[in-house]
Design a protein around this motif. Structure first.
Motif, PDB file in Angstrom:
ATOM      1  N   ALA A 144      10.856 -13.455  -8.522  1.00 32.42           N
ATOM      2  CA  ALA A 144       9.924 -13.716  -9.633  1.00 32.42           C
ATOM      3  C   ALA A 144       8.513 -13.198  -9.370  1.00 32.42           C
ATOM      4  CB  ALA A 144       9.886 -15.213  -9.930  1.00 32.42           C
ATOM      5  N   MET A 145       8.009 -13.393  -8.159  1.00 28.55           N
ATOM      6  CA  MET A 145       6.629 -12.951  -7.878  1.00 28.55           C
ATOM      7  C   MET A 145       6.513 -11.432  -7.855  1.00 28.55           C
ATOM      8  SD  MET A 145       5.146 -15.634  -5.099  1.00 28.55           S
ATOM      9  CE  MET A 145       5.026 -17.395  -5.505  1.00 28.55           C
ATOM     10  N   ASP A 146       7.578 -10.764  -7.400  1.00 36.97           N
ATOM     11  CA  ASP A 146       7.571  -9.298  -7.372  1.00 36.97           C
ATOM     12  C   ASP A 146       7.660  -8.736  -8.794  1.00 36.97           C
ATOM     13  OD1 ASP A 146       7.951  -8.949  -4.330  1.00 36.97           O
ATOM     14  OD2 ASP A 146       9.603 -10.262  -4.888  1.00 36.97           O
TER      15      ASP A 146
ATOM     16  N   GLY B 105      11.208  -9.276  -2.727  1.00 35.87           N
ATOM     17  CA  GLY B 105      10.761  -7.916  -2.432  1.00 35.87           C
ATOM     18  C   GLY B 105      10.073  -7.833  -1.079  1.00 35.87           C
ATOM     19  N   ASN B 106       9.317  -8.865  -0.739  1.00 34.50           N
ATOM     20  CA  ASN B 106       8.672  -8.884   0.573  1.00 34.50           C
ATOM     21  C   ASN B 106       9.691  -9.031   1.685  1.00 34.50           C
ATOM     22  OD1 ASN B 106       6.226  -8.629  -0.640  1.00 34.50           O
ATOM     23  ND2 ASN B 106       5.446 -10.654  -0.117  1.00 34.50           N
ATOM     24  N   LEU B 107      10.713  -9.830   1.439  1.00 37.11           N
ATOM     25  CA  LEU B 107      11.773 -10.000   2.433  1.00 37.11           C
ATOM     26  C   LEU B 107      12.375  -8.632   2.770  1.00 37.11           C
ATOM     27  CD1 LEU B 107      13.214 -12.441   3.834  1.00 37.11           C
ATOM     28  CD2 LEU B 107      14.941 -12.281   2.042  1.00 37.11           C
ATOM     29  N   ALA B 108      12.723  -7.878   1.728  1.00 38.32           N
ATOM     30  CA  ALA B 108      13.325  -6.557   1.939  1.00 38.32           C
ATOM     31  C   ALA B 108      12.329  -5.599   2.590  1.00 38.32           C
ATOM     32  CB  ALA B 108      13.817  -5.986   0.598  1.00 38.32           C
ATOM     33  N   GLU B 109      11.095  -5.574   2.072  1.00 41.62           N
ATOM     34  CA  GLU B 109      10.133  -4.586   2.555  1.00 41.62           C
ATOM     35  C   GLU B 109       9.664  -4.898   3.976  1.00 41.62           C
ATOM     36  OE1 GLU B 109       9.738  -1.925   0.902  1.00 41.62           O
ATOM     37  OE2 GLU B 109       8.064  -0.958   1.949  1.00 41.62           O
ATOM     38  N   ARG B 110       9.574  -6.181   4.311  1.00 47.12           N
ATOM     39  CA  ARG B 110       9.170  -6.546   5.682  1.00 47.12           C
ATOM     40  C   ARG B 110      10.236  -6.113   6.684  1.00 47.12           C
ATOM     41  NH1 ARG B 110       7.416 -12.738   5.390  1.00 47.12           N
ATOM     42  NH2 ARG B 110       7.213 -12.417   7.645  1.00 47.12           N
ATOM     43  N   PRO B 120       2.108  -4.261  10.037  1.00 47.36           N
ATOM     44  CA  PRO B 120       1.769  -5.055   8.850  1.00 47.36           C
ATOM     45  C   PRO B 120       1.256  -4.154   7.718  1.00 47.36           C
ATOM     46  CG  PRO B 120       0.971  -6.116  10.828  1.00 47.36           C
ATOM     47  CD  PRO B 120       1.463  -4.759  11.251  1.00 47.36           C
ATOM     48  N   PHE B 121       1.537  -4.554   6.483  1.00 47.71           N
ATOM     49  CA  PHE B 121       1.174  -3.725   5.330  1.00 47.71           C
ATOM     50  C   PHE B 121       0.620  -4.620   4.214  1.00 47.71           C
ATOM     51  CE2 PHE B 121       5.573  -5.017   5.024  1.00 47.71           C
ATOM     52  CZ  PHE B 121       5.718  -5.448   3.717  1.00 47.71           C
ATOM     53  N   TYR B 122      -0.106  -4.029   3.294  1.00 46.18           N
ATOM     54  CA  TYR B 122      -0.690  -4.784   2.182  1.00 46.18           C
ATOM     55  C   TYR B 122       0.182  -4.675   0.935  1.00 46.18           C
ATOM     56  CZ  TYR B 122      -4.870  -5.462   4.924  1.00 46.18           C
ATOM     57  OH  TYR B 122      -5.739  -5.853   5.902  1.00 46.18           O
ATOM     58  N   CYS B 123       0.387  -5.812   0.279  1.00 45.59           N
ATOM     59  CA  CYS B 123       1.272  -5.861  -0.884  1.00 45.59           C
ATOM     60  C   CYS B 123       0.689  -6.827  -1.919  1.00 45.59           C
ATOM     61  CB  CYS B 123       2.652  -6.336  -0.424  1.00 45.59           C
ATOM     62  SG  CYS B 123       3.823  -6.470  -1.762  1.00 45.59           S
ATOM     63  N   PRO B 124       0.777  -6.499  -3.210  1.00 47.08           N
ATOM     64  CA  PRO B 124       0.171  -7.369  -4.226  1.00 47.08           C
ATOM     65  C   PRO B 124       1.008  -8.596  -4.591  1.00 47.08           C
ATOM     66  CG  PRO B 124       1.100  -5.421  -5.258  1.00 47.08           C
ATOM     67  CD  PRO B 124       1.272  -5.237  -3.780  1.00 47.08           C
ATOM     68  N   THR B 125       2.270  -8.650  -4.165  1.00 43.79           N
ATOM     69  CA  THR B 125       3.109  -9.797  -4.528  1.00 43.79           C
ATOM     70  C   THR B 125       2.534 -11.091  -3.972  1.00 43.79           C
ATOM     71  OG1 THR B 125       5.086  -8.435  -4.572  1.00 43.79           O
ATOM     72  CG2 THR B 125       5.426 -10.797  -4.302  1.00 43.79           C
ATOM     73  N   ALA B 126       2.495 -12.130  -4.807  1.00 44.57           N
ATOM     74  CA  ALA B 126       2.116 -13.496  -4.424  1.00 44.57           C
ATOM     75  C   ALA B 126       0.613 -13.741  -4.347  1.00 44.57           C
ATOM     76  CB  ALA B 126       2.783 -13.935  -3.118  1.00 44.57           C
ATOM     77  N   LEU B 147      -1.744  -9.282   3.318  1.00 43.45           N
ATOM     78  CA  LEU B 147      -1.194  -8.644   4.517  1.00 43.45           C
ATOM     79  C   LEU B 147       0.160  -9.282   4.857  1.00 43.45           C
ATOM     80  CD1 LEU B 147      -1.861  -6.520   6.718  1.00 43.45           C
ATOM     81  CD2 LEU B 147      -2.694  -8.418   8.122  1.00 43.45           C
ATOM     82  N   GLU B 148       1.174  -8.452   4.930  1.00 43.04           N
ATOM     83  CA  GLU B 148       2.531  -8.920   5.232  1.00 43.04           C
ATOM     84  C   GLU B 148       2.998  -8.310   6.553  1.00 43.04           C
ATOM     85  OE1 GLU B 148       4.162 -11.112   3.632  1.00 43.04           O
ATOM     86  OE2 GLU B 148       3.021 -11.253   1.749  1.00 43.04           O
ATOM     87  N   HIS B 149       3.690  -9.120   7.332  1.00 44.75           N
ATOM     88  CA  HIS B 149       4.138  -8.663   8.656  1.00 44.75           C
ATOM     89  C   HIS B 149       5.613  -8.268   8.651  1.00 44.75           C
ATOM     90  CE1 HIS B 149       0.506  -9.753  11.019  1.00 44.75           C
ATOM     91  NE2 HIS B 149       0.301 -10.489   9.949  1.00 44.75           N
TER      92      HIS B 149
END
Lengths: 219, 231
Positions: A144-146, B105-110, B120-126, B147-149
Motif C-alpha cells: 500500500a505505501m509503495d 517494495g522496500n522488502l524486495a528492493e532492500r 543504504p539507499f533513499y526511497c520515498p515509500t513510507a 534511508l533504507e538499509h
C-alpha cells in the motif's frame, strides 16, 4: 469546501450508487491505454466494468502485467494469483517479473492509476488505509505505501462514513498514514470528490446535494 | 562460490543451518512457497531463526508450520495478517515472535540492494508514516526520501519450476515473486525444483536466475495448496 470553477453535477432524481454502479463510474474514468493496479477488496470490482476498447492493462504487484479475470474451475492454478492471493488468469500479452521489478515499475512512475480502499482520506490527499492503530491490531502494510507514492494517480474507493456515521473524508487523518498528499480523487456511493493541495471539491453527487453532503462531512 | 550441488534429499539440502540464522523464504502466500525445504528445516532443528518473507504463513503448512514448531524468533515481512494466519497471530499476541513490518517494495528492493552490492539507499515509500520513525530523511529536488538499509541473509529458500544441473533457474507464473531477488541476497541459496533438466537443455535466453546465485538444488514433487488469502 473550496470554491471551484468546475460546477458540481448533482443527481438528485435517484439514490446513492450501488457497488456495481460505483465500480462502473471508476472504470469509465480510467484513461484509455492505462496501466492500472486495483487494490484488494472493493477496487477489484472495477475490472468487471472496464471495456475492452479501453485497452487497460492490469498490474498485480506479485509480478504480472496483463492479469485476466478470476480463475474458475479448471483454470485455477496455484502458481497464478493476484495480490489478494485469489487465483486469476492471464490475458494475451501478459508478462511475469520478479518483485523488485514489479515495485520498480510502480515506484518509478510507470503505473498510470491505482485504485485503493481506505479508512480515512484527508481533504489534502493524505491516505490512511493500512492500520487502524487499535491496540492489539497486527500491522500489515503489504504494497500500500509503495502504491500510494508510486502510481501517477491514486483513486480511493470508500464509503464516506463509518458504520457509526463518522466522516471518513477528514481535515486530518487520525489513523496512521499510508502516504502524504497522494490521493487525487475519492469515489463513494454518494459522491466523487477531488482532493489535493486546494482542498476537497465535489465533482458529482448521487441522491444528495453537494451542500447537504458537505454539511454532513463537516467540510 | 563454487558450482551448485544437486542434493539427493531435502535433508541434505538443508544440512548445516545454524541456530540464529537469517533465512529468506520465497513465496507470496502459498505461490512459490518452498514447502519441502521448510519441512526439512523443521526436521533439521535449527532454532532462533530470523525469517524474511512477504507473509507470515497460511494455515499450518510452509512458514506457518515452522512458526508453529517454535523455531522463529523474528519475522520480517510486509503482510502478516491474513484470514488464515492464525499461527502467527497467536505467537505475535503472546509475544513469542518479534515482527518487523516492511513495505513490500522496500522488502524486495532492500534484498536487491544487498545482492547487488548497493549500500543504504533513499526511497520515498513510507515518508510521513509511522514506518518512517527512526529513519534518516533527506530531500532531493523537493521530494522527501527515507534511508533504507540492504537486507542480506545466511540462507535463501526458494521454490523454482525447473533448473538444470548447474543451477540455472526458471520459474512459473506469479510463483516467481521474490525468488530471483532472494537468490542474490543470501550467502547460501537453496532451491527446490519440480524438475532438473540436463545442462544445456534450458534456453539461455529464458533463464531467470543464473546459476552463479544458486548453491544447492533438490528435486521435489509439486504440491498444490489453495489459500484463503488476504482480507
Amino acid at each position: 469546501m473550496t470554491t471551484e470553477t468546475i460546477p458540481t453535477v448533482e443527481h438528485l432524481d435517484r439514490g446513492p450508487l450501488d457497488q456495481d454502479e460505483l465500480a462502473a463510474v471508476v472504470a469509465a474514468d480510467i484513461p484509455a491505454g492505462a496501466f492500472v493496479n486495483l487494490g484488494i477488496g472493493q477496487p477489484t470490482k472495477v475490472a468487471d466494468h472496464l471495456r475492452p476498447e479501453q485497452g487497460v492493462t492490469l498490474h498485480t504487484e506479485n509480478g504480472m502485467l496483463g492479469m485476466g479475470p478470476k480463475a474458475v474451475g479448471d483454470e485455477v492454478d496455484p502458481d497464478l494469483t493476484n495480490a489478494g492471493k485469489v487465483p486469476v488468469t492471464e490475458l494475451p500479452g501478459a508478462a511475469y517479473f520478479h518483485h523488485a521489478d514489479s515495485f520498480a515499475m510502480m515506484r518509478g512512475g510507470h503505473l498510470d492509476v491505482c485504485v485503493l480502499g481506505a479508512y480515512q482520506v484527508s481533504d489534502h490527499g493524505d491516505l490512511a488505509n493500512w492500520h487502524t492503530g487499535a491496540p492489539g491490531a497486527i500491522p500489515a502494510v503489504g504494497g500500500a505505501m509503495d502504491l500510494a507514492i508510486g502510481a501517477r494517480q491514486v483513486f480511493v474507493m470508500m464509503s464516506l462514513f463509518t458504520k457509526t456515521g463518522e466522516p471518513k473524508l477528514v481535515r486530518e487523518c487520525t489513523y496512521p498514514l499510508t502516504g502524504r498528499g497522494c490521493v487525487c480523487r475519492i469515489y463513494s456511493n454518494e459522491a466523487v470528490i477531488d482532493v489535493g493541495p486546494d482542498g476537497a471539491h465535489m465533482r458529482q453527487t448521487w441522491g444528495t446535494s453537494a451542500a447537504d453532503l458537505a454539511e454532513r462531512l463537516g467540510l | 562460490m563454487s558450482a551448485a550441488v544437486v542434493c539427493e534429499s531435502v535433508d541434505e539440502a538443508v544440512a548445516g543451518i545454524e541456530d540464529g540464522s537469517t533465512v529468506l523464504v520465497g513465496g507470496f502466500g502459498l505461490a512459490g512457497m518452498p514447502f519441502d525445504l521448510i519441512d526439512g528445516l523443521i526436521r533439521q532443528g535449527a532454532k532462533d531463526l530470523t525469517v524474511v518473507s512477504n507473509n507470515a504463513g497460511n494455515g499450518e503448512v510452509g512458514l506457518a508450520a515452522l512458526l508453529k514448531a517454535g523455531r522463529v524468533r523474528k519475522v520480517v515481512c510486509s503482510f502478516p495478517r491474513q484470514v488464515d494466519s492464525y499461527v502467527f497471530d497467536e505467537l505475535y499476541r503472546t509475544g513469542d515472535v518479534e515482527l518487523e513490518v516492511v513495505p513490500q517494495g522496500n522488502l524486495a528492493e532492500r534484498m536487491r540492494a544487498a545482492g547487488a552490492g548497493i549500500g543504504p539507499f533513499y526511497c520515498p515509500t513510507a515518508v510521513g508514516t509511522p514506518l518512517a520513525e527512526g529513519k534518516e530523511t533527506r530531500t532531493f529536488d523537493g521530494r522527501e526520501y527515507l534511508l533504507e538499509h540492504p537486507i542480506s541473509a545466511d540462507y535463501a529458500f526458494i521454490s523454482a519450476y525447473r533448473s538444470d544441473t548447474v543451477g540455472n533457474l526458471v520459474y512459473r507464473k506469479t510463483a516467481r515473486n521474490f525468488g530471483p531477488v532472494m537468490a542474490t541476497a543470501a550467502t547460501t541459496t537453496i532451491v527446490q525444483v519440480q524438475e532438473i533438466a540436463p545442462v544445456g537443455s534450458l534456453d539461455p535466453e529464458s533463464v531467470v536466475t543464473p546459476s552463479i546465485y544458486v548453491d544447492r538444488i533438490v528435486p521435489v514433487e509439486a504440491r498444490h495448496y489453495t489459500v484463503q488469502g488476504a482480507q
